[in-house]
Design a protein around this motif. Structure first.
Motif, PDB file in Angstrom:
ATOM      1  N   ALA A 214       4.163  -2.011 -40.265  1.00  0.00           N
ATOM      2  CA  ALA A 214       5.423  -1.314 -40.020  1.00  0.00           C
ATOM      3  C   ALA A 214       5.188  -0.071 -39.180  1.00  0.00           C
ATOM      4  N   LEU A 215       6.086   0.163 -38.227  1.00  0.00           N
ATOM      5  CA  LEU A 215       6.107   1.428 -37.513  1.00  0.00           C
ATOM      6  C   LEU A 215       6.921   2.435 -38.305  1.00  0.00           C
ATOM      7  N   ALA A 216       6.432   3.655 -38.383  1.00  0.00           N
ATOM      8  CA  ALA A 216       7.167   4.729 -39.055  1.00  0.00           C
ATOM      9  C   ALA A 216       6.744   6.059 -38.450  1.00  0.00           C
ATOM     10  N   ARG A 217       7.637   7.037 -38.555  1.00  0.00           N
ATOM     11  CA  ARG A 217       7.392   8.355 -37.975  1.00  0.00           C
ATOM     12  C   ARG A 217       6.960   9.334 -39.080  1.00  0.00           C
ATOM     13  N   PRO A 218       5.718   9.812 -39.050  1.00  0.00           N
ATOM     14  CA  PRO A 218       5.304  10.784 -40.061  1.00  0.00           C
ATOM     15  C   PRO A 218       6.200  12.014 -40.040  1.00  0.00           C
ATOM     16  N   ALA A 219       6.524  12.507 -41.201  1.00  0.00           N
ATOM     17  CA  ALA A 219       7.416  13.664 -41.314  1.00  0.00           C
ATOM     18  C   ALA A 219       6.863  14.827 -40.496  1.00  0.00           C
ATOM     19  N   GLY A 220       7.728  15.388 -39.642  1.00  0.00           N
ATOM     20  CA  GLY A 220       7.332  16.520 -38.834  1.00  0.00           C
ATOM     21  C   GLY A 220       6.540  16.184 -37.593  1.00  0.00           C
ATOM     22  N   ALA A 221       6.362  14.892 -37.290  1.00  0.00           N
ATOM     23  CA  ALA A 221       5.508  14.493 -36.158  1.00  0.00           C
ATOM     24  C   ALA A 221       6.209  14.640 -34.819  1.00  0.00           C
ATOM     25  N   GLY A 222       7.522  14.792 -34.805  1.00  0.00           N
ATOM     26  CA  GLY A 222       8.235  14.918 -33.543  1.00  0.00           C
ATOM     27  C   GLY A 222       8.800  13.597 -33.072  1.00  0.00           C
ATOM     28  N   ASN A 223       9.381  13.632 -31.879  1.00  0.00           N
ATOM     29  CA  ASN A 223      10.054  12.467 -31.332  1.00  0.00           C
ATOM     30  C   ASN A 223       9.133  11.693 -30.398  1.00  0.00           C
ATOM     31  N   GLY A 224       9.607  10.514 -29.980  1.00  0.00           N
ATOM     32  CA  GLY A 224       8.877   9.728 -28.999  1.00  0.00           C
ATOM     33  C   GLY A 224       7.934   8.719 -29.612  1.00  0.00           C
ATOM     34  N   ALA A 225       7.474   7.792 -28.759  1.00  0.00           N
ATOM     35  CA  ALA A 225       6.617   6.702 -29.225  1.00  0.00           C
ATOM     36  C   ALA A 225       5.260   7.203 -29.679  1.00  0.00           C
ATOM     37  N   HIS A 226       4.737   8.248 -29.022  1.00  0.00           N
ATOM     38  CA  HIS A 226       3.391   8.698 -29.355  1.00  0.00           C
ATOM     39  C   HIS A 226       3.294   9.229 -30.777  1.00  0.00           C
ATOM     40  N   ALA A 227       4.433   9.681 -31.340  1.00  0.00           N
ATOM     41  CA  ALA A 227       4.419  10.264 -32.680  1.00  0.00           C
ATOM     42  C   ALA A 227       4.538   9.223 -33.784  1.00  0.00           C
ATOM     43  N   LEU A 228       4.763   7.966 -33.443  1.00  0.00           N
ATOM     44  CA  LEU A 228       4.878   6.925 -34.457  1.00  0.00           C
ATOM     45  C   LEU A 228       3.504   6.521 -34.971  1.00  0.00           C
ATOM     46  N   GLY A 229       3.442   6.189 -36.257  1.00  0.00           N
ATOM     47  CA  GLY A 229       2.237   5.629 -36.836  1.00  0.00           C
ATOM     48  C   GLY A 229       2.437   4.157 -37.153  1.00  0.00           C
ATOM     49  N   LEU A 230       1.322   3.448 -37.271  1.00  0.00           N
ATOM     50  CA  LEU A 230       1.361   2.044 -37.689  1.00  0.00           C
ATOM     51  C   LEU A 230       0.800   1.966 -39.100  1.00  0.00           C
ATOM     52  N   PHE A 231       1.556   1.329 -40.001  1.00  0.00           N
ATOM     53  CA  PHE A 231       1.222   1.328 -41.416  1.00  0.00           C
ATOM     54  C   PHE A 231       1.117  -0.096 -41.951  1.00  0.00           C
ATOM     55  N   PHE A 232       0.190  -0.286 -42.862  1.00  0.00           N
ATOM     56  CA  PHE A 232      -0.005  -1.551 -43.570  1.00  0.00           C
ATOM     57  C   PHE A 232       0.619  -1.424 -44.945  1.00  0.00           C
ATOM     58  N   VAL A 233       1.442  -2.390 -45.325  1.00  0.00           N
ATOM     59  CA  VAL A 233       2.064  -2.366 -46.649  1.00  0.00           C
ATOM     60  C   VAL A 233       1.838  -3.702 -47.341  1.00  0.00           C
ATOM     61  N   GLU A 234       1.753  -3.650 -48.645  1.00  0.00           N
ATOM     62  CA  GLU A 234       1.765  -4.851 -49.482  1.00  0.00           C
ATOM     63  C   GLU A 234       3.118  -4.912 -50.163  1.00  0.00           C
ATOM     64  N   THR A 235       3.732  -6.072 -50.113  1.00  0.00           N
ATOM     65  CA  THR A 235       5.115  -6.198 -50.564  1.00  0.00           C
ATOM     66  C   THR A 235       5.251  -6.599 -52.025  1.00  0.00           C
ATOM     67  N   ARG A 236       4.163  -7.089 -52.629  1.00  0.00           N
ATOM     68  CA  ARG A 236       4.253  -7.635 -53.983  1.00  0.00           C
ATOM     69  C   ARG A 236       3.331  -6.907 -54.950  1.00  0.00           C
ATOM     70  N   GLN A 237       3.783  -6.831 -56.180  1.00  0.00           N
ATOM     71  CA  GLN A 237       2.946  -6.355 -57.278  1.00  0.00           C
ATOM     72  C   GLN A 237       2.129  -7.529 -57.824  1.00  0.00           C
ATOM     73  N   PRO A 238       1.098  -7.264 -58.626  1.00  0.00           N
ATOM     74  CA  PRO A 238       0.262  -8.366 -59.130  1.00  0.00           C
ATOM     75  C   PRO A 238       1.039  -9.459 -59.855  1.00  0.00           C
ATOM     76  N   ASP A 239       2.159  -9.113 -60.494  1.00  0.00           N
ATOM     77  CA  ASP A 239       2.940 -10.131 -61.210  1.00  0.00           C
ATOM     78  C   ASP A 239       3.925 -10.869 -60.304  1.00  0.00           C
ATOM     79  N   GLY A 240       3.904 -10.571 -58.991  1.00  0.00           N
ATOM     80  CA  GLY A 240       4.781 -11.242 -58.047  1.00  0.00           C
ATOM     81  C   GLY A 240       6.074 -10.514 -57.763  1.00  0.00           C
TER      82      GLY A 240
END
Length: 548
Positions: A214-240
């Motif tokens: 997921a692309l997301a903008r770190p709080a306070g990072a400013g505007n524009g594409a250069h300020a976006l971060g790329l993040f890895f997320v897991e969508t499920r808990q161990p029980d599903g």
């Protein structure tokens, strides 16, 4: 007894695809083909099964149940039979892991995409999350986080269906669309220092994946594409159950690809891991886009091939005006024209797939790497547009039956419309081509000239078109608006030149075995013309579009 027209029958997609079989013979040696045969045959068998099932049973679509009977939020998504079969087919036949196997000649991607090509039309677009997962592998490798790589890649490349993870791609927001620089989803640190995501993602393909980038903008990072971060997320808990902070608002009601669960989601503190420094996220998704755009290209080819196979078989079974359709000169000419365009597209698409493997294996020289960077978006944008045109023509070739839902034919056209939209629209990709060209089309032209078979008389029109493209670029570069306005025409011209070049190589290889069919396809393709450069000036466009 009243006459009942026989519908088209699908022949075995491996055994009755001469273009694929010729490419396999030219690309792999006998031992490599033998190693591939079992997987390719099984995937062809599955394609026949899935096609028959689709004609005999009601079409299944994903169903979202937001609340259970007792008022508990569950966001449960019921999937189609084909989707439930996807993990087992993926792991058993190497739709993902085979692309990462070492190969002395860098053919691992060629072998992988042969599998994908046979599976796609039967997959109900289960290939979409496979493409994104393959892209996630590339992004994580490029990111270099050894802990995250060790955690996720064994699941992404698993040979066990129960252990397989799929990855989604959470980029699109209502404010941005393709302009991801305007993304508003925010990443904030919690009290423990972990990143958490807040905001709304408007279009998330294959939401049922166990992970996402997921692309997301770190709080306070400013505007524009250069300020976006790329993040890895897991969508499920161990029980599903879904992770805390992830809510599905609705599934999208789409024109096509309806078996594919695409969702709008709300993020309210979803835990995430930054891929490296949480900046330059758009740059970090580039390795993923090279992969997913190649998948888009090969899947577009698979859809074209399915439509052509059905239209061709129908032409054998349908009698009209005193004879079989296939014997009518105009109908035969129409089918041949489409088949020639497809064969050229096949040569380009699988040429890019092979180049990808050579680049990843370190076997490509600097000129080939530079050509691959341009050819990847070129192949995607051209085959995406071509898939819509060919499937539409194939429906028309079946007459009124092509417009009847339960023949299965209209679905081909609706689904094909996704190819020029996903992973960058035609115009977005054309502008990407401009950036990839850097010094203009001359370096790509030189690379294509070096690929052309020696003493082939068909080379002259291609070389002349490449020269015309280079001259146009030199003139248009003086005025940025003109260069951008002509980007699509330039890209289509270069794509057709590249396709002709690679088809010429295939024709030469086939000719040594006495097969003249690819050479005939090349001549017909070139008769359709290569030059697609724009003619209208900016002021003419303004005049045409002006309203009273």
């Amino acid at each position: 007894m009243a006459f009942i027209q026989q519908g088209p029958r699908l022949a075995h997609p491996l055994h009755h695809d001469r273009v694929l079989r010729a490419w396999l013979h030219a690309t792999f040696d006998a031992s490599e083909r033998a190693a591939l045969e079992a997987d390719l045959t099984a995937l062809g068998d599955y394609a026949l099964l899935a096609h028959a099932r689709a004609l005999e049973t009601p079409r299944e679509e994903p169903v979202l149940t937001t609340w259970d009977a007792w008022g508990r939020r569950v966001d449960r998504i019921a999937l189609s039979t084909t989707w439930r079969e996807g993990a087992a087919l993926t792991t058993r036949h190497g739709l993902l892991w085979s692309g990462q196997e070492a190969h002395a000649r860098g053919l691992q991607r060629a072998a992988q995409f042969a599998r994908v090509y046979l599976y796609h039309a039967a997959s109900a677009f289960y290939t979409c999350p496979l493409a994104m997962t393959d892209g996630a592998v590339a992004a994580l490798k490029a990111g270099g986080d050894s802990g995250l790589i060790a955690h996720a890649l064994p699941h992404f490349l698993s040979r066990d269906a129960d252990a397989l993870w799929l990855s989604g791609q959470w980029m699109t927001e209502t404010v941005g669309g393709s302009d991801v620089a305007r993304s508003e989803v925010e990443a904030r640190r919690d009290d423990a220092g972990r990143w958490r995501l807040y905001g709304r993602k408007w279009f998330t393909s294959a939401i049922v994946g166990e992970t996402a980038l997921a692309l997301a903008r770190p709080a306070g990072a400013g505007n524009g594409a250069h300020a976006l971060g790329l993040f890895f997320v897991e969508t499920r808990q161990p029980d599903g159950a879904w992770q805390d902070g992830l809510r599905i608002q609705r599934l999208k009601d789409k024109l096509g690809t309806r078996e594919l669960p695409t969702a709008e989601i709300e993020l309210d503190g979803l835990a995430a891991t930054a891929l490296g420094e949480p900046r330059h996220g758009v740059r970090k998704i580039a390795p993923m886009l090279n992969i997913t755009r190649t998948w888009n290209t090969l899947c577009a080819l698979a859809s074209m091939r399915r439509a052509l196979a059905l239209a061709g078989d129908y032409a054998l079974r349908r009698e009209a005006f005193g004879g079989a359709l296939i014997d009518k000169p105009l109908h035969r000419d129409t089918l041949a024209a489409m088949a020639a365009e497809f064969e050229a597209a096949f040569a380009l698409g699988f040429g890019v797939a092979r180049l990808l493997g050579e680049v990843e294996s370190g076997l490509a020289d600097a000129d080939s790497v530079a050509a691959w960077r341009v050819l990847t978006p070129l192949a995607k944008l051209w085959t995406g547009k071509l898939a819509v045109r060919i499937t539409s023509e194939c429906l028309e070739a079946c007459g009124g039956a092509g417009y009847i839902e339960d023949t299965g034919l209209p679905q081909l056209l609706r689904d094909a419309q996704v190819y020029p939209i996903w992973e960058g629209t035609t115009n977005v990709l054309a502008l990407d081509v401009l950036r990839a060209l850097e010094d203009g089309p001359a370096p790509l032209g030189a690379w294509l000239r070096a690929q052309w078979p020696v003493q082939n008389p068909d080379a002259a029109p291609v070389h002349a078109t490449l020269d015309a493209a280079a001259r146009w670029w030199q003139q248009a570069r003086q005025e940025r608006t003109r260069l951008e306005a002509g980007a699509r025409g330039l890209a289509l011209t270069l794509a057709r030149c590249a396709a002709a070049t690679l088809l010429a190589r295939a024709a030469q290889s086939a000719g040594t075995h006495g097969d003249a069919r690819p050479a005939a396809a090349l001549r017909r393709f070139m008769e359709h013309g290569l030059l697609r450069l724009p003619g209208s000036a900016a002021d003419e466009c303004a005049a045409i579009l002006a309203q009273d």
